[in-house]
Scaffold this motif. Sequence first.
Motif, short mmCIF file in Angstrom:
data_model
loop_
_atom_site.label_atom_id
_atom_site.label_comp_id
_atom_site.label_asym_id
_atom_site.label_seq_id
_atom_site.Cartn_x
_atom_site.Cartn_y
_atom_site.Cartn_z
N VAL A 190 15.11 6.65 -0.18
CA VAL A 190 15.25 7.98 0.42
C VAL A 190 13.91 8.49 0.95
O VAL A 190 13.88 9.45 1.74
N ARG A 191 12.82 7.85 0.52
CA ARG A 191 11.52 8.32 1.01
C ARG A 191 10.47 7.23 0.79
O ARG A 191 10.51 6.51 -0.21
N LYS A 192 9.58 7.15 1.74
CA LYS A 192 8.49 6.18 1.69
C LYS A 192 7.17 6.95 1.70
O LYS A 192 6.96 7.84 2.54
N PHE A 193 6.25 6.60 0.81
CA PHE A 193 4.99 7.31 0.67
C PHE A 193 3.83 6.40 1.11
O PHE A 193 3.66 5.31 0.56
N THR A 194 3.07 6.85 2.08
CA THR A 194 1.92 6.10 2.59
C THR A 194 0.65 6.92 2.41
O THR A 194 0.70 8.16 2.42
N GLY A 195 -0.45 6.25 2.26
CA GLY A 195 -1.72 6.95 2.11
C GLY A 195 -2.74 6.19 1.30
O GLY A 195 -3.94 6.44 1.42
N GLU A 208 8.52 16.04 -15.47
CA GLU A 208 9.83 16.11 -16.13
C GLU A 208 10.93 16.52 -15.17
O GLU A 208 12.06 16.00 -15.23
N GLU A 209 10.65 17.46 -14.28
CA GLU A 209 11.69 17.93 -13.35
C GLU A 209 11.86 16.99 -12.15
O GLU A 209 12.72 17.24 -11.31
N ALA A 210 11.04 15.97 -12.06
CA ALA A 210 11.06 15.04 -10.93
C ALA A 210 10.84 15.76 -9.61
O ALA A 210 11.36 15.36 -8.57
N SER A 211 10.04 16.82 -9.66
CA SER A 211 9.67 17.52 -8.44
C SER A 211 8.36 16.99 -7.87
O SER A 211 8.01 17.27 -6.73
N VAL A 212 7.64 16.24 -8.69
CA VAL A 212 6.34 15.67 -8.30
C VAL A 212 6.30 14.22 -8.77
O VAL A 212 6.80 13.89 -9.85
N VAL A 213 5.73 13.36 -7.97
CA VAL A 213 5.53 11.98 -8.36
C VAL A 213 4.05 11.64 -8.16
O VAL A 213 3.42 12.11 -7.20
N LEU A 214 3.48 10.88 -9.08
CA LEU A 214 2.08 10.47 -9.02
C LEU A 214 2.00 8.97 -8.81
O LEU A 214 2.84 8.22 -9.33
N SER A 215 0.97 8.54 -8.09
CA SER A 215 0.75 7.11 -7.85
C SER A 215 -0.70 6.77 -8.15
O SER A 215 -1.62 7.49 -7.74
N MET A 251 -3.24 -1.88 -3.08
CA MET A 251 -2.06 -2.00 -3.91
C MET A 251 -1.96 -0.84 -4.90
O MET A 251 -2.95 -0.22 -5.28
N ILE A 252 -0.73 -0.55 -5.32
CA ILE A 252 -0.47 0.56 -6.23
C ILE A 252 -0.04 -0.01 -7.58
O ILE A 252 0.91 -0.80 -7.65
N LYS A 293 0.83 -1.20 0.00
CA LYS A 293 0.00 0.00 0.00
C LYS A 293 0.86 1.26 0.00
O LYS A 293 0.34 2.37 0.08
N VAL A 294 2.14 1.09 -0.05
CA VAL A 294 3.09 2.21 -0.07
C VAL A 294 3.97 2.08 -1.30
O VAL A 294 4.04 1.01 -1.94
N PHE A 295 4.62 3.18 -1.68
CA PHE A 295 5.62 3.10 -2.73
C PHE A 295 6.87 3.86 -2.27
O PHE A 295 6.83 4.61 -1.29
N PHE A 296 7.97 3.66 -2.98
CA PHE A 296 9.27 4.10 -2.50
C PHE A 296 9.99 4.94 -3.53
O PHE A 296 9.87 4.70 -4.75
N LEU A 297 10.75 5.90 -3.03
CA LEU A 297 11.64 6.71 -3.85
C LEU A 297 13.07 6.29 -3.54
O LEU A 297 13.49 6.29 -2.38
N TRP A 298 13.81 5.92 -4.58
CA TRP A 298 15.15 5.37 -4.42
C TRP A 298 16.21 6.34 -4.94
O TRP A 298 15.95 7.11 -5.87
N ASP A 299 17.40 6.23 -4.37
CA ASP A 299 18.58 6.86 -4.93
C ASP A 299 19.32 5.82 -5.76
O ASP A 299 19.68 4.75 -5.24
N VAL A 300 19.53 6.12 -7.04
CA VAL A 300 20.11 5.12 -7.93
C VAL A 300 21.53 4.75 -7.51
O VAL A 300 21.91 3.57 -7.50
#
Length: 876
Positions: free
Chosen positions: A162-167, A179-186, A171-172, A149-156
């Motif tokens: 580096v960050r875990k998103f809950t809410g 484009e700027e990777a300032s926003v992520v959508l799920s 399943m996602i 129920k969560v997704f993750f932001l990784w450092d390659v």
Amino acid sequence: MAATPFKLTAGVQRETRHHEHNNRKHKQTLVKSLWAYELSPRSPTCWMASTQQIARAPPASLPTKVRRNLVGHKGPIFTVRFNAKGTYCMTGGQDKTLKLWNPFRSSADTNKPGEALLVQSYTGPHGYEVRDVAISKDNARFASCGGDKVFFLWDVATARVVRKFTGHAHMINAVAFNEEASVVLSASYDRTVKIWDLRSNNRDPIQTLDDFKDSVTRVCVLEEGGRGGGRGGGGGAREILATSVDGCLRTYDLRKGMVRVDDCQEPLSSLCLSGDGQCVLMNGLDGVVRLLERGTGEMLNSYQGHVHQAYPIESCFDHTDAFVLSGSEDGSLYIWDLVEGGREGGKEGKPAAVLREHKRALGSLSFHPSEPVLVTPKLKRTCVSGLGMKLPILLLVTVLAGSVSASVAGPKASTTTPLPNNGDRLLAGRRGGFKLPTKAASSPVKGPAAQTKTKDVAPIKWGGVSTVLGGALAHLALGTLYCWGNFQSYVPKHLLFFDGKIKSGQPDAALVFPLTIASQVLGLPLGPIFQRKIGERNALLLGCLLMAAGVFLSSFATNLSMFMVFYSLFFGVGVGIAYTAPIVAGWKWFPNSKGLVSGAVLTGFGAGGFFFNLLGTKLINPNNEKPVRGAFSPALTAGFGPLLRKLSAFYVVLAVVGSLLVSTPKAITGKSSSKAKTAVAAGPDYTPGQALISLQFWWIWVIIFLMSTGSLATAGVNKAFGVTFPELRSDSYLSMVLALSALFNGGGRLFWGSMSDKYGFKNAFMAMAGVQAVTLGIYDKLAASKLTFALGTMSVYFTLGGAFAMFPPAIQKRFGARNGVTIYSYIFTAFAVASIGGSILAKRLVAYFGGYENVFKLFSASSLGALGLAALLPEN
């Protein structure tokens, strides 16, 4: 891209409305999703393969040969994605890992020249399969999602989260960057798209889009000048596009605050934008790839020929936007000319090429942004019913043979340890399948005369053997009571709810099973009455025929209320009347082996659910059609009535044959009879009135209620719960699980009854309640795979059967043998109340929580309550 108008018969309806920006909490009941992941542990392929063509030779701009195999995952691969420049690609799979590849370089292992170079593996946080991955344009970060129920932001570079998103509540399915990777959508199964600000430390999403009526399958961001993260992008995000199982493409205009809805009227599984962002490509579950002009919603073209009915199949453009590519469930890669591929008539109606490199279903696709390079994984169809009807028939024969052998084994045992002055004890010293020492047993008597006497005293009583066999056959029909959890999925729409209208949430038809249990309560006290009046054989026949008549008449019902009268009332009362008749007759043949006789007869009850679950599915759904949006097609559900009529014919045959085999011996006279009467008089001897006002009656009643609420409710919804998971959405698989669970229900009666004889009621019940509490507590987690879900479901049925087996002897011991059966029929009302109350409670809790997970945890707590009360249960 120029918009070429074509007049097509299949159109798209467009609706534009203002979108209110808010973050309302989602409390609606989840709607069942679209597909089931049934994937094989195959490696993805970086390929340019052409092994067969249909229309003409593949164009030179398309892949022509396999270049690399990407080998490394320990299971099915669900997603493949190139980065923005196409220098690397990433894969994610069921092994909960992600891998970064350089598909243009060979592996460092010289022994594997055909394998691509594995750059990095990313493991750790995912507790379930990885379904999608999105890579930022600067290649510094990526996001991954899946069954969690969560997704993750990784450092390659560091391979760390580096960050875990809950809410999200479920399943996602997909993630995407701007484009700027300032926003992520799920995009999630919970019917929402959430937008997250990566520049802020706020844990909550900045926006929730909740217009969707079903699972959201894909989401992407359209930048100024083209698609985000790809060629032609730049200038900032202006639109968000998302597809859903509800059949709609929704386009959110961020500047105008508007949402446009393009209704394709078919579930959509993939979404791809053209290089200039003017066209949208979508793959539908009807086997049609649609090309829409984004601005007007006009359908410019459609492409057919591939197979897309149940699996997540993606489609995409090639790097020049001149061709459309799509995977297929037959393992082929279909390629169409963008303009001519969808036209009707002549060769132009066929694909430009069909590449058959894959032998199994082809799902995810990722085309290189500037070169003719394509990466694909391999998917597999899993056929659960590989043995067809041979397996259930084989097990049916095994069950019946076991009933006969159980009856015959007893007399043989008595010839080795004969009991003097009691020639009727054919299974001396055995209870519930366990051999027990007995003081009455004497040493074997030597000499021919003594040996001859032993053989005369303990012959095999074939009348008793046939009675046990007949009872098992009749119980094959009675055991179909537990088939409703499977048959409910085939109920036509007008029988799902009392008012005949389609609604969201658990249908009212789920009450059929608990009402059948309640009707069985009404029939149980009638059983002994009919046995005394017309005999065990006729009582058995009467009950079975009443049950079969109810099934037959219910096939003509025009509404749910009428259906319940026939199926629930007639069925349940018939089961109650017939249930104990063959058992009582068997006890008369083998009075000292009641546990073994009961177990042999009741094995048929569990086997009936197994056999008829598979038979029913085979009759109504022989092609293993998959449900769409949680429901089968009207053409399939139209066969529900004929199915019931066919099954009722089977029930009549089993009832007639089984009852003809049942008989009773002549009345027992002499010393053994007087001893039996003395035994009945000994110990407690409650009247029904005395029992009803006693503390232990209601103590046991509450224990049964708490214990059975969870198991009976779970038995009624486990298939509906299973289809909410893509991995489990196979009708043949779920039918097989329920069939095996019914078999475990019968086995649980034997096992827990024997444990109660050996270790005492309290100890055996506490162990059984503990097993059920643990199983229900983790039941939602067990749905992560087919194996664990099957084991969990069988465990629930195993303990459910034990509850029915352990209480009758316990009641007789505590309240006396004279009225024990009557008192048990009163206590059995706890099962009925638990069945009805549990079903209603489950329906409301699912609506309240928006899913089943917390519901099963509450049922686990109920089982623990039963365990505690059993531990404190006072002695007589």
